[in-house]
Design an enzyme around this catalytic site. Structure first.
Site, short mmCIF file in Angstrom:
data_model
loop_
_atom_site.label_atom_id
_atom_site.label_comp_id
_atom_site.label_asym_id
_atom_site.label_seq_id
_atom_site.Cartn_x
_atom_site.Cartn_y
_atom_site.Cartn_z
N GLU A 91 -18.57 12.43 -8.35
CA GLU A 91 -17.89 13.42 -7.53
C GLU A 91 -16.74 14.03 -8.31
O GLU A 91 -16.14 13.37 -9.15
CB GLU A 91 -17.29 12.75 -6.29
N CYS A 104 -9.67 16.75 -9.69
CA CYS A 104 -9.75 15.29 -9.76
C CYS A 104 -11.12 14.94 -10.33
O CYS A 104 -12.14 15.28 -9.74
CB CYS A 104 -9.58 14.72 -8.36
N CYS A 111 -18.00 1.80 -10.27
CA CYS A 111 -16.79 1.14 -10.75
C CYS A 111 -16.97 -0.36 -10.63
O CYS A 111 -17.60 -0.85 -9.71
CB CYS A 111 -15.60 1.59 -9.90
N CYS A 115 -12.00 -3.28 -5.94
CA CYS A 115 -10.87 -3.22 -5.00
C CYS A 115 -11.42 -3.22 -3.56
O CYS A 115 -12.39 -2.53 -3.25
CB CYS A 115 -10.03 -1.96 -5.24
N CYS A 118 -11.85 0.19 -1.34
CA CYS A 118 -12.35 1.40 -2.00
C CYS A 118 -13.86 1.55 -1.83
O CYS A 118 -14.59 0.56 -1.87
CB CYS A 118 -11.98 1.32 -3.48
N CYS A 356 -12.20 9.65 -2.08
CA CYS A 356 -12.53 8.45 -2.83
C CYS A 356 -13.96 7.94 -2.73
O CYS A 356 -14.23 6.89 -2.13
CB CYS A 356 -11.58 7.33 -2.44
N1 SAH Z 1 -9.48 3.27 -10.98
C1 SAH Z 1 -8.34 4.13 -11.01
C2 SAH Z 1 -8.63 5.57 -10.62
C3 SAH Z 1 -9.56 5.82 -9.48
S1 SAH Z 1 -9.00 5.41 -7.85
C4 SAH Z 1 -7.22 3.55 -10.18
O1 SAH Z 1 -7.40 2.50 -9.59
O2 SAH Z 1 -6.15 4.11 -10.15
C5 SAH Z 1 -7.78 6.60 -7.48
C6 SAH Z 1 -6.80 6.17 -6.40
O3 SAH Z 1 -7.43 6.20 -5.10
C7 SAH Z 1 -6.33 4.75 -6.59
O4 SAH Z 1 -4.95 4.67 -6.34
C8 SAH Z 1 -7.13 4.02 -5.54
O5 SAH Z 1 -6.57 2.79 -5.24
C9 SAH Z 1 -7.13 5.01 -4.41
N2 SAH Z 1 -8.10 4.77 -3.35
C10 SAH Z 1 -9.30 4.14 -3.42
N3 SAH Z 1 -9.89 4.08 -2.22
C11 SAH Z 1 -9.07 4.69 -1.35
C12 SAH Z 1 -9.12 4.94 0.07
N4 SAH Z 1 -10.16 4.60 0.80
N5 SAH Z 1 -8.07 5.61 0.63
C13 SAH Z 1 -7.01 6.01 -0.12
N6 SAH Z 1 -6.91 5.79 -1.44
C14 SAH Z 1 -7.92 5.14 -2.06
#
Ligand code: SAH
Length: 366
Positions: A91, A104, A111, A115, A118, A356
């Site tokens: 995306e 973005c 990935c 986390c 996510c 995300c």
């Molecule tokens: N892996 C990298 C970049 C991709 S995620 C990182 O962790 O920074 C980009 C951002 O979106 C990160 O801060 C991540 O924690 C956040 N993110 C992931 N899922 C999300 C969600 N459901 N709502 C809000 N932010 C989210």
């Protein structure tokens, strides 16, 4: 599989057009279109019709193809679901803002970080993206900005943020950029060189891969660094970000401060605000309690940083809940009272699943 002309060197492209019985100068014309992000051959209006048809049968333009394009109701956010040669999907999101056009981009298909909040990591890591696959995402956005949506004709920038050029890049899409560091660096160098995007307008967001941050320090360009912190203690961070078992909070922040000191920049801290449902189906705060706000303030006291508070974007598969607006403001107030620069990230394009990795995930579920 059809060759992707964008991946050809100039010499290869010339050979290719000559093999189609065409004069060499066609290669230059095609290259210009490719560099503008032409999604197909039909738009290459200075090529003869017959050649365009011939090219269409024999080749592809970019390493990414638009599978789906979604536009937010306010017209500010456009989200692309892109398909690559091997069928993997990624995306990218174009955000038209008051300070410019920000894109973005994804750095990996899927990935591996796991986390807990996510969507991007739910199906695991498929593979790293190549430099061209990352770069092509900004070309897709650039084409969108430069092409009139109704006539397909190029439009010129006129100061209206709804058109013009890509001016900012955030590497915050699917994937962990510092698990694909060399290609991400290659991409940033290319964006800087070929599209004139300044280092200070590029942001790399990481969950905290310490050796990767050191690679960025060695590389030495003054880009922005964002750390996805999401918790002010190792105990809490261990619960939601498995990478924290490997790289502890203090090690991550030390590496980040070192990076920032080298460039005299402000560190961006990302902090998602998470709630959970209890038995009575009420949302209780998870990492967003006043106690954690105090701890976060302690951790960052005296540092040059900006905390971006991100109300969690709901993901069906995940066991969290979005906190109320009041809870978000209470959390922010505590930080501000402790002298920590803080802002609440404006949500963009939630009506188009811009948050995300949701589009890719929903498409994979079909
Ligand atoms: N892996 C990298 C970049 C991709 S995620 C990182 O962790 O920074 C980009 C951002 O979106 C990160 O801060 C991540 O924690 C956040 N993110 C992931 N899922 C999300 C969600 N459901 N709502 C809000 N932010 C989210």
């Amino acid at each position: 599989m059809k060759p992707i002309l964008f991946n050809f060197t100039d010499g290869e492209l010339e050979q290719f057009v000559v093999s189609m019985g065409q004069p060499k100068f066609r290669a230059k014309q095609i290259r210009e279109w490719l560099n503008r992000g032409a999604p197909n051959f039909a738009v290459m209006k200075n090529l003869p019709d017959a050649l365009r048809t011939q090219l269409d049968a024999a080749a592809r333009t970019l390493p990414v193809e638009i599978i789906q394009k979604l536009e937010s109701r306010d017209g500010e956010t456009t989200k692309f679901l892109l398909g690559m040669e091997d069928g993997e999907q990624i995306e990218c999101v174009l955000m038209r803002t008051s300070y410019g056009n920000s894109v973005c981009v994804s750095s990996q298909a899927g990935c591996a970080m796991g986390c807990k909040f996510c969507a991007s990591t739910l199906l695991g890591l498929k593979r790293n993206l190549t430099v061209n696959e990352i770069f092509a995402q900004i070309l897709v956005a650039q084409w969108e900005l430069r092409t009139d949506r109704t006539t397909d004709r190029p439009i010129r920038p006129n100061g209206d943020p709804n058109n013009g050029d890509v001016s900012h890049i955030v590497i915050m899409g699917t994937g962990e950029p510092l698990q694909n560091t060399q290609n991400v660096i290659g991409f940033m160098e290319r964006a800087n060189r070929d599209m004139g995007i300044g280092w200070r307008r590029i942001t790399v967001s990481t969950c905290g891969i310490v050796p990767g941050i050191h690679e960025l320090i060695t590389w030495g360009r003054p880009i922005n660094l964002a750390i996805s912190l999401h918790a002010p203690t190792d105990d809490l961070r261990d619960q939601i970000m498995p990478i924290n078992h490997k790289y502890r909070l203090s090690a991550v922040l030390d590496a980040a401060w070192e990076f920032m000191a080298a460039h005299n920049r402000q560190l961006m801290i990302e902090y998602i605000l998470l709630g959970k449902k209890n038995d009575a189906d009420e949302t209780v705060l998870y990492n967003a309690t006043p106690e954690y706000a105090e701890k976060l303030a302690e951790l960052l006291a005296g540092r040059n940083c900006m905390v971006n508070l991100i109300p969690w974007n709901a993901v069906d598969e995940r066991d969290f809940a979005s906190p109320s607006g009041n809870a978000v403001h209470r959390f922010q107030d505590i930080l501000i009272n402790r002298g920590i620069h803080t802002r609440i990230r404006r949500e963009r394009g939630t009506d188009i699943g811009s948050a995300c990795g949701q589009l890719r995930l929903n498409n994979a579920k079909k």
